[in-house]
Write an enzyme that holds these catalytic residues in place. Structure first.
Site, PDB file in Angstrom:
ATOM      1  N   LYS A 169     121.306 -25.521  76.504  1.00 30.88           N
ATOM      2  CA  LYS A 169     120.955 -24.561  75.453  1.00 30.88           C
ATOM      3  C   LYS A 169     119.449 -24.533  75.224  1.00 30.88           C
ATOM      4  CE  LYS A 169     125.523 -24.880  73.617  1.00 30.88           C
ATOM      5  NZ  LYS A 169     126.502 -25.640  72.870  1.00 30.88           N
ATOM      6  N   ASP A 205     127.632 -19.580  66.492  1.00 35.56           N
ATOM      7  CA  ASP A 205     128.839 -19.911  67.265  1.00 35.56           C
ATOM      8  C   ASP A 205     130.040 -19.082  66.799  1.00 35.56           C
ATOM      9  OD1 ASP A 205     128.672 -21.639  69.403  1.00 35.56           O
ATOM     10  OD2 ASP A 205     128.662 -23.458  68.178  1.00 35.56           O
ATOM     11  N   GLN A 229     126.836 -29.194  67.855  1.00 33.41           N
ATOM     12  CA  GLN A 229     127.570 -29.404  69.102  1.00 33.41           C
ATOM     13  C   GLN A 229     128.875 -30.166  68.813  1.00 33.41           C
ATOM     14  OE1 GLN A 229     126.618 -28.201  72.242  1.00 33.41           O
ATOM     15  NE2 GLN A 229     128.703 -28.829  72.735  1.00 33.41           N
TER      16      GLN A 229
END
Ligand code: NAP
Length: 280
Positions: free
Chosen positions: A50, A117, A94
């Protein structure tokens, strides 16, 4: 028949190039904060990826690597601070978090306008009722691949194997939004092979190597393999028996080089969208 291979890597590079060009025109750099807790090696690989994507897209990125002993309260406080920062447009935690965390509470702490997300219940609700907003990265990456390769979804029978909140369920919703007839299968589905054989578009999102064999696939079906498993040799592979299924399918995604890179590219698109919605 030998399937056309859907090249996720090439398409992801194209998407990131488009994102970079759009980001250049903004009056400030999009910013992404990535929080990683503990020392899960797979999570470390994803977070590094990322960071690299942000560099490629001309974004500012800031990593917060917290020790595995961090408390829920400390993590919530960090998210609270990031929620208020003007230079941060997107916040990503994460997953999976170490066991002591209440994952849902952590995801709910991210301000919905920074939830790149698309895991916050507010954004999931908007997705469900078809309002414009963030789209979850993996399922929207799949939709983009289908679009790019000219695969019509409307009126098709889509079978999604897996019903998780991050892949299976939102995948089914996005396909429904594009007017497909959708079947969702899971571990209690009584005849998985029979359901899969009805699919014009089959999406496998389970996490079991070798689950989808050629006899479960209709001749000419489009087969999308979301899974990222390690086989006995430690090699990355999906749920689909690729070689045999590729002989029957019309289109197929490889693992690696299929859905994975597209998930990352969609995160960059969401971060750009966040920056735009923050007036940058
Ligand atoms: P998950 O939360 O473990 O969900 C797996 C789903 O598969 C569950 O709904 C489960 O059913 C179902 N399932 C398990 N065994 C089954 C069986 N024998 N037959 C039919 N369904 C079965 O996993 P996930 O997070 O959705 O991830 C799925 C896979 O995608 C994993 O390999 C993961 O690594 C990969 N993934 C890839 C990306 C990417 O960017 N490419 C992103 C996210 C995830 P129940 O609900 O009944 O338990």
């Amino acid at each position: 028949m030998s399937a056309i291979v859907i090249d996720g890597k090439a398409l992801a590079a194209k998407v990131k190039e488009q994102v970079r060009a759009k980001a250049k025109k903004l009056n400030a750099q999009p910013g992404l904060a990535v929080i990683i807790v503990g020392d899960n090696p797979a999570s470390r690989v994803y977070v590094n990826g990322k960071k690299k994507d942000c560099e490629e897209c001309g974004f500012f990125s800031q990593e917060y690597a917290l020790s595995g002993t961090t408390s829920q309260q400390e993590l919530l406080e960090l998210i609270g601070k990031l929620n208020e920062r003007q230079d941060i447009d997107g916040i990503l935690v994460q997953l999976p978090l170490p066991e002591q965390f209440d994952e849902q509470e952590v995801l709910r702490a991210i301000r919905p306008d920074k939830d790149v997300d698309c895991f916050h219940p507010y954004n999931v609700g908007k997705l469900m009722i078809g309002e414009e907003g963030y789209l979850p990265c993996t399922p929207s990456g799949v939709m983009r691949m289908l679009e790019e390769y000219g695969v019509e979804v409307a009126g098709k029978h889509c079978v999604v194997v897996g019903r998780s909140n991050i892949v299976g369920k939102p995948q089914a919703i996005l396909m429904l939004r594009k007017h497909a007839t959708v079947t969702i299968c899971h571990s209690r589905t009584s005849d998985l092979a029979d359901q899969c054989r009805r699919a014009d578009i089959l999406v496998a999102a389970v996490g079991r190597t070798g689950l989808i064999t050629a006899d479960m696939v209709k001749e000419g079906a489009v087969v999308i393999d979301v899974a990222m498993n390690r086989n006995e040799q430690g090699k990355l592979c999906g749920d689909v028996c690729y070689e045999e299924v590729a002989q029957k399918a019309s289109y197929i995604t490889p693992v690696p080089g299929g859905v994975g890179p597209m998930t990352r590219a969609m995160l960059m698109e969401n971060t750009l969208y966040a920056a735009q919605s923050h007036g940058k």
